[in-house]
Design a protein around this motif. Structure first.
Motif, PDB file in Angstrom:
ATOM      1  N   ARG A 234       0.700  -1.456  -0.034  1.00 63.88           N
ATOM      2  CA  ARG A 234      -0.181  -0.044  -0.157  1.00 63.88           C
ATOM      3  C   ARG A 234       0.843   1.263  -0.044  1.00 63.88           C
ATOM      4  NH1 ARG A 234      -5.245   1.482   2.330  1.00 63.88           N
ATOM      5  NH2 ARG A 234      -5.451   3.760   1.572  1.00 63.88           N
ATOM      6  N   VAL A 235       0.702   2.437  -0.976  1.00 60.50           N
ATOM      7  CA  VAL A 235       1.266   3.313  -1.079  1.00 60.50           C
ATOM      8  C   VAL A 235       0.598   4.570   0.155  1.00 60.50           C
ATOM      9  CG1 VAL A 235       1.780   5.640  -2.513  1.00 60.50           C
ATOM     10  CG2 VAL A 235       2.034   3.019  -3.411  1.00 60.50           C
ATOM     11  N   ARG A 236       1.546   4.948   0.698  1.00 63.85           N
ATOM     12  CA  ARG A 236       0.887   5.978   1.669  1.00 63.85           C
ATOM     13  C   ARG A 236       0.914   7.283   1.311  1.00 63.85           C
ATOM     14  NH1 ARG A 236       4.150   5.397   5.979  1.00 63.85           N
ATOM     15  NH2 ARG A 236       5.378   7.464   5.816  1.00 63.85           N
ATOM     16  N   ASN A 237       1.817   7.875   0.709  1.00 66.32           N
ATOM     17  CA  ASN A 237       2.024   9.093   0.224  1.00 66.32           C
ATOM     18  C   ASN A 237       2.770   9.404  -0.950  1.00 66.32           C
ATOM     19  OD1 ASN A 237       1.822  12.000   0.558  1.00 66.32           O
ATOM     20  ND2 ASN A 237       2.292  11.936   2.692  1.00 66.32           N
ATOM     21  N   ILE A 238       2.855  10.397  -1.670  1.00 68.78           N
ATOM     22  CA  ILE A 238       3.598  10.590  -2.963  1.00 68.78           C
ATOM     23  C   ILE A 238       4.346  11.829  -2.652  1.00 68.78           C
ATOM     24  CG2 ILE A 238       3.255  10.914  -5.517  1.00 68.78           C
ATOM     25  CD1 ILE A 238       0.694   9.071  -5.226  1.00 68.78           C
ATOM     26  N   THR A 263      -4.356   7.808  -3.067  1.00 73.28           N
ATOM     27  CA  THR A 263      -3.616   6.575  -2.400  1.00 73.28           C
ATOM     28  C   THR A 263      -4.716   5.632  -1.678  1.00 73.28           C
ATOM     29  OG1 THR A 263      -3.293   8.003  -0.488  1.00 73.28           O
ATOM     30  CG2 THR A 263      -1.481   7.773  -2.341  1.00 73.28           C
ATOM     31  N   VAL A 264      -5.880   6.230  -1.336  1.00 70.18           N
ATOM     32  CA  VAL A 264      -6.942   5.766  -0.435  1.00 70.18           C
ATOM     33  C   VAL A 264      -7.796   4.898  -1.393  1.00 70.18           C
ATOM     34  CG1 VAL A 264      -6.902   7.317   1.445  1.00 70.18           C
ATOM     35  CG2 VAL A 264      -8.553   7.586  -0.546  1.00 70.18           C
ATOM     36  N   GLY A 265      -8.286   3.732  -0.667  1.00 75.35           N
ATOM     37  CA  GLY A 265      -9.433   2.873  -1.573  1.00 75.35           C
ATOM     38  C   GLY A 265     -10.581   3.444  -1.399  1.00 75.35           C
ATOM     39  N   ARG A 266     -11.642   2.828  -2.239  1.00 69.91           N
ATOM     40  CA  ARG A 266     -12.923   3.459  -2.169  1.00 69.91           C
ATOM     41  C   ARG A 266     -13.783   3.213  -0.852  1.00 69.91           C
ATOM     42  NH1 ARG A 266     -15.098   1.552  -8.146  1.00 69.91           N
ATOM     43  NH2 ARG A 266     -14.123   2.744  -9.344  1.00 69.91           N
ATOM     44  N   ALA A 290      -9.175  22.966   2.321  1.00 66.43           N
ATOM     45  CA  ALA A 290      -9.116  24.602   2.280  1.00 66.43           C
ATOM     46  C   ALA A 290     -10.497  25.134   2.599  1.00 66.43           C
ATOM     47  CB  ALA A 290      -8.949  24.978   0.807  1.00 66.43           C
ATOM     48  N   PRO A 291     -10.700  26.266   3.102  1.00 63.96           N
ATOM     49  CA  PRO A 291     -12.052  26.751   3.285  1.00 63.96           C
ATOM     50  C   PRO A 291     -12.800  26.833   2.315  1.00 63.96           C
ATOM     51  CG  PRO A 291     -10.385  28.284   4.425  1.00 63.96           C
ATOM     52  CD  PRO A 291      -9.501  27.169   3.389  1.00 63.96           C
ATOM     53  N   GLY A 292     -14.045  26.236   2.228  1.00 65.96           N
ATOM     54  CA  GLY A 292     -14.994  26.141   1.319  1.00 65.96           C
ATOM     55  C   GLY A 292     -14.909  25.006   0.289  1.00 65.96           C
ATOM     56  N   ALA A 293     -13.805  24.255   0.358  1.00 67.12           N
ATOM     57  CA  ALA A 293     -13.554  23.411  -0.614  1.00 67.12           C
ATOM     58  C   ALA A 293     -13.672  21.960  -0.297  1.00 67.12           C
ATOM     59  CB  ALA A 293     -12.050  23.519  -1.229  1.00 67.12           C
ATOM     60  N   THR A 294     -13.901  20.914  -1.131  1.00 67.89           N
ATOM     61  CA  THR A 294     -14.232  19.637  -0.495  1.00 67.89           C
ATOM     62  C   THR A 294     -12.580  18.862  -0.342  1.00 67.89           C
ATOM     63  OG1 THR A 294     -16.002  19.470  -2.126  1.00 67.89           O
ATOM     64  CG2 THR A 294     -15.000  17.531  -1.521  1.00 67.89           C
ATOM     65  N   ASP A 295     -12.703  18.053   0.454  1.00 70.35           N
ATOM     66  CA  ASP A 295     -11.464  17.314   0.808  1.00 70.35           C
ATOM     67  C   ASP A 295     -10.775  16.625  -0.259  1.00 70.35           C
ATOM     68  OD1 ASP A 295     -11.959  18.205   3.515  1.00 70.35           O
ATOM     69  OD2 ASP A 295     -12.181  16.102   4.080  1.00 70.35           O
ATOM     70  N   ALA A 296      -9.582  17.126  -0.670  1.00 73.87           N
ATOM     71  CA  ALA A 296      -8.880  16.445  -1.901  1.00 73.87           C
ATOM     72  C   ALA A 296      -7.865  15.526  -1.496  1.00 73.87           C
ATOM     73  CB  ALA A 296      -8.207  17.626  -2.659  1.00 73.87           C
ATOM     74  N   TRP A 297      -7.974  14.329  -1.993  1.00 75.70           N
ATOM     75  CA  TRP A 297      -7.168  13.262  -1.703  1.00 75.70           C
ATOM     76  C   TRP A 297      -5.908  13.297  -2.714  1.00 75.70           C
ATOM     77  CZ3 TRP A 297      -6.404  10.850   2.731  1.00 75.70           C
ATOM     78  CH2 TRP A 297      -7.426  10.976   3.470  1.00 75.70           C
ATOM     79  N   ASN A 298      -5.968  13.925  -3.702  1.00 83.00           N
ATOM     80  CA  ASN A 298      -5.105  13.868  -5.141  1.00 83.00           C
ATOM     81  C   ASN A 298      -4.087  14.907  -4.903  1.00 83.00           C
ATOM     82  OD1 ASN A 298      -7.140  15.643  -5.891  1.00 83.00           O
ATOM     83  ND2 ASN A 298      -6.189  15.539  -7.859  1.00 83.00           N
TER      84      ASN A 298
END
Length: 362
Positions: A234-238, A263-266, A290-298
């Motif tokens: 499993r890759v934890r970070n890039i 890096t996270v699964g569904r 970021a304020p007002g933004a959706t969490d970004a995993w990429n």
């Protein structure tokens, strides 16, 4: 338990009493005989072997007297006996004829002892016949066995309970006081008998299919690594570096279809941390926010919760997330030209610089 013979005798007795009252209007006869078979069945269950049926003619006369009706006056006209009464008489006569043989009588009593099983099976067959029309979500495409699993949900519990109560009460001779309900009971029983072999075959096939799918799914899950992985790990970070070998503090990654590369699964869902590593004790990556933004995993590198500080309180643990230190300050630049091949008498090309490591990631 009331045997089949006693139940048939009670039914034949009720039919005989009805025949002695056939000079009265049908609705009056129904009122007089309402609940007769159920009451006699209860008396038979309490009395056991001491139970005996009264004379049908005398009983009919007593019913007339108790209801204040006139005595029967035969006009010489012979009325045709209803089919149900004739069938009841035939069943009673056939049962009596069979029971003259001890082995046959023993067989009938044995079959009668299995009656409660049939009552339950009849309810299950009717449930599996009705359920697909109301609750397709319980497994219409998965087979009949899935509907039995659906019986553990509230709608399934209600339907199965009602069918079990009705089937058992019908088997005990209750809840069918008039001709219409007795006709419905007979029709439902015939339908259940016809559907029973098909239901058993469907249940067997559905169960085999579910077991097969389960075994295949378990085998696939054993070889599956959620999220992004390299060689099964499993890759934890890039961490990204530009062409000159310098670290890129923030980079967004996408796959060939323009989907965010994460890096996270569904199975992580909307969780505000990487549930895979959170369960393993950390370091635990968290998304870019970021304020007002959706969490970004990429957006990499992801911040991480250092190991050893987890309290298993999500709010407290997320507050401890820190920027991740790159594993190298610089890496080898991307070659832009092909280096010339060394010739005899010339010095070899200088060796490429070795990446300078920083302190390891916490």
């Amino acid at each position: 338990m009331i045997t089949t013979s006693v139940h048939d005798d009670i039914h034949a007795f009720a039919a005989a009493v009805r025949a002695h009252l056939d000079d009265l209007p049908a609705d009056e006869v129904d009122d007089l005989l309402d609940g007769l078979e159920a009451d006699l069945s209860d008396q038979a269950a309490e009395a056991g072997d001491d139970f005996t049926l009264p004379d049908a003619t005398t009983y009919a006369a007593e019913l007339r007297a108790a209801a204040g009706l006139p005595e029967r006056t035969d006009t010489g006209t012979v009325k045709r006996q209803p089919l149900s009464e004739r069938l009841a008489r035939m069943r009673g006569a056939t049962s009596a004829q069979i029971r003259r043989n001890p082995a046959a009588a023993w067989t009938l009593d044995l079959l009668a002892s299995f009656a409660p099983i049939w009552w339950i099976l009849r309810a299950v067959v009717l449930y599996l016949f009705i359920a697909p029309f109301f609750w397709s979500g319980y497994g219409w495409r998965s087979g009949s066995f899935s509907y039995l699993i659906g019986a553990t949900q509230l709608p399934g519990i209600v339907l199965m309970t009602v069918l079990l109560l009705v089937s058992v009460q019908w088997g005990r001779g209750h809840w069918a006081p008039n001709r219409i309900l007795r006709g419905i009971r007979t029709a439902v029983t015939v339908v259940a008998l016809v559907l029973t072999p098909f239901t058993l075959i469907a249940l067997t096939s559905s169960l085999q299919s579910m077991l097969w799918d389960s075994s295949v799914g378990a085998s696939a899950a054993a070889n599956f690594t959620p999220g992004l992985s390299v060689d099964g790990q499993r890759v934890r970070n890039i961490f990204a570096f530009d062409a000159e070998g310098n670290a890129i503090p923030t980079v967004q990654l996408f796959d060939q279809d323009g989907n965010p590369l994460t890096t996270v699964g569904r199975e992580n869902g909307p969780s505000p941390y990487d549930a895979y590593f959170y369960g393993g004790g950390g370091p635990v990556p968290v998304p870019y926010t970021a304020p007002g933004a959706t969490d970004a995993w990429n957006v990499f590198p992801l911040r991480e919760i250092p190991p050893g500080v987890l309290t298993w309180n999500a709010a407290e643990d997320l507050a401890k997330a820190k920027p991740t230190v790159f594993p190298f300050l610089r890496v080898q630049p991307v070659p832009t030209e092909v280096a010339p091949t060394p010739t005899a008498g010339t010095d070899a090309a200088p060796a490429a610089p070795t990446p300078t490591p920083t302190s390891p990631t916490p």
